[in-house]
Scaffold this motif. Sequence first.
Motif, PDB file in Angstrom:
ATOM      1  N   THR A 291       8.965   3.886   3.358  1.00  0.00           N
ATOM      2  CA  THR A 291       7.549   3.523   3.444  1.00  0.00           C
ATOM      3  C   THR A 291       6.879   3.605   2.078  1.00  0.00           C
ATOM      4  OG1 THR A 291       7.492   4.423   5.693  1.00  0.00           O
ATOM      5  CG2 THR A 291       5.371   4.060   4.604  1.00  0.00           C
ATOM      6  N   GLU A 294       7.809   0.719  -0.218  1.00  0.00           N
ATOM      7  CA  GLU A 294       7.101  -0.510   0.164  1.00  0.00           C
ATOM      8  C   GLU A 294       5.725  -0.539  -0.492  1.00  0.00           C
ATOM      9  OE1 GLU A 294       8.915  -1.514   4.619  1.00  0.00           O
ATOM     10  OE2 GLU A 294       7.075  -0.334   4.441  1.00  0.00           O
ATOM     11  N   TRP A 308      -1.914   6.375   4.174  1.00  0.00           N
ATOM     12  CA  TRP A 308      -0.501   6.437   4.564  1.00  0.00           C
ATOM     13  C   TRP A 308      -0.318   5.821   5.953  1.00  0.00           C
ATOM     14  CZ3 TRP A 308       3.936   7.098   2.246  1.00  0.00           C
ATOM     15  CH2 TRP A 308       5.070   7.491   2.964  1.00  0.00           C
ATOM     16  N   ARG A 312       4.018   3.100  10.742  1.00  0.00           N
ATOM     17  CA  ARG A 312       5.175   2.507  10.064  1.00  0.00           C
ATOM     18  C   ARG A 312       6.217   3.577   9.753  1.00  0.00           C
ATOM     19  NH1 ARG A 312       8.912  -1.284   9.241  1.00  0.00           N
ATOM     20  NH2 ARG A 312       9.411  -1.654   7.043  1.00  0.00           N
ATOM     21  N   ALA A 313       5.780   4.719   9.257  1.00  0.00           N
ATOM     22  CA  ALA A 313       6.715   5.793   8.932  1.00  0.00           C
ATOM     23  C   ALA A 313       7.436   6.292  10.183  1.00  0.00           C
ATOM     24  CB  ALA A 313       5.979   6.936   8.241  1.00  0.00           C
TER      25      ALA A 313
END
Length: 325
Positions: A291, A294, A308, A312-313
């Motif tokens: 992540t 990216e 953050w 996604r993480a």
Amino acid sequence: MAQPTATLRVVAGDAVLLLERRFAADPERVWRAVSDPAELARWFPAAIDGDLRVGGHLRFTFSEDPADAGDGGEGQVTEFEPPRVFGFLWNRDALRFEVAPDGTEAGGTRFTLTHVAGGGALGRVAAAGTAHGWDTCLAALEDLLEGREPEAAPEAASDRLAAVERYVAEFGLDEGTAVTTPDGYVVSFTRDLLWTPLDDAWAALTGGGEVEAATAPPVGAVNDDVGAGPVTEADPPRVLEYTWTHEGAAAGTVRWELIHDPELGNRVELTQTVPEHLGSVLPTALAAWHTHLERYFAAVNGDVRGPWPRERAEELRGRYAARLG
């Protein structure tokens, strides 16, 4: 007609990109465009000068200044079969153009470009940027064949970033690994930075401030899922290393290395050492750096993203956990 994207495979350790296009122009016209140096100069990334026969020496030039002739390196013709095949070496890469009728009544052409990237595994790291570069070149070739002037305005940075990110994901170039060592594990990622100068890549990592040993690492080098301790090494603009912590205790090191390669471009190599007894954190660490990188790649290309991305993480943590078993 929508054009297919590049495909990537690995053959004998080298990355091989394959791009295919169909053009309305007949094969004879396409052959001239991909073999005549004057026409190549209108779409190929470098001017080509040399002896167009098998074994002939080639010279590649990016600059328009005659004093810089050959600044793109050298090569050699490996295949030359008019009006069908032109193959050549360019520095450590091998390129092959193949022209064939497309089999339609209209008499168009199927054009295939094969690019074998030298450099082994590192050639694969750069494949996303290379693929997008060829997409841009082949769009210019189509303009030439259709009698259109190529786009005069440079590509928007956001469009370039989105296109390269798509290839990175499609080719799996964003994936990390966890390798077993005598002391535990090493989490490792390698990401291409295209040709971003190392000073700019360092500034994106550090915010442009001074980094010194025994101080807190810069915000751009840490994330919410890997505890950060003090900096242990700082060598701008190439190396940043710091201790990472687990439940408040030092557990290993996180190391960022920014590397310049005159032929493949610049890249970042990130590693995190993990002791054997903390093997359970590997999915979290892999997801965190996947992540983070990216976001770092986007920042290097001018797109500084917001908070953050927890979802996604977590998605990536589940994926890495399933892979590790």
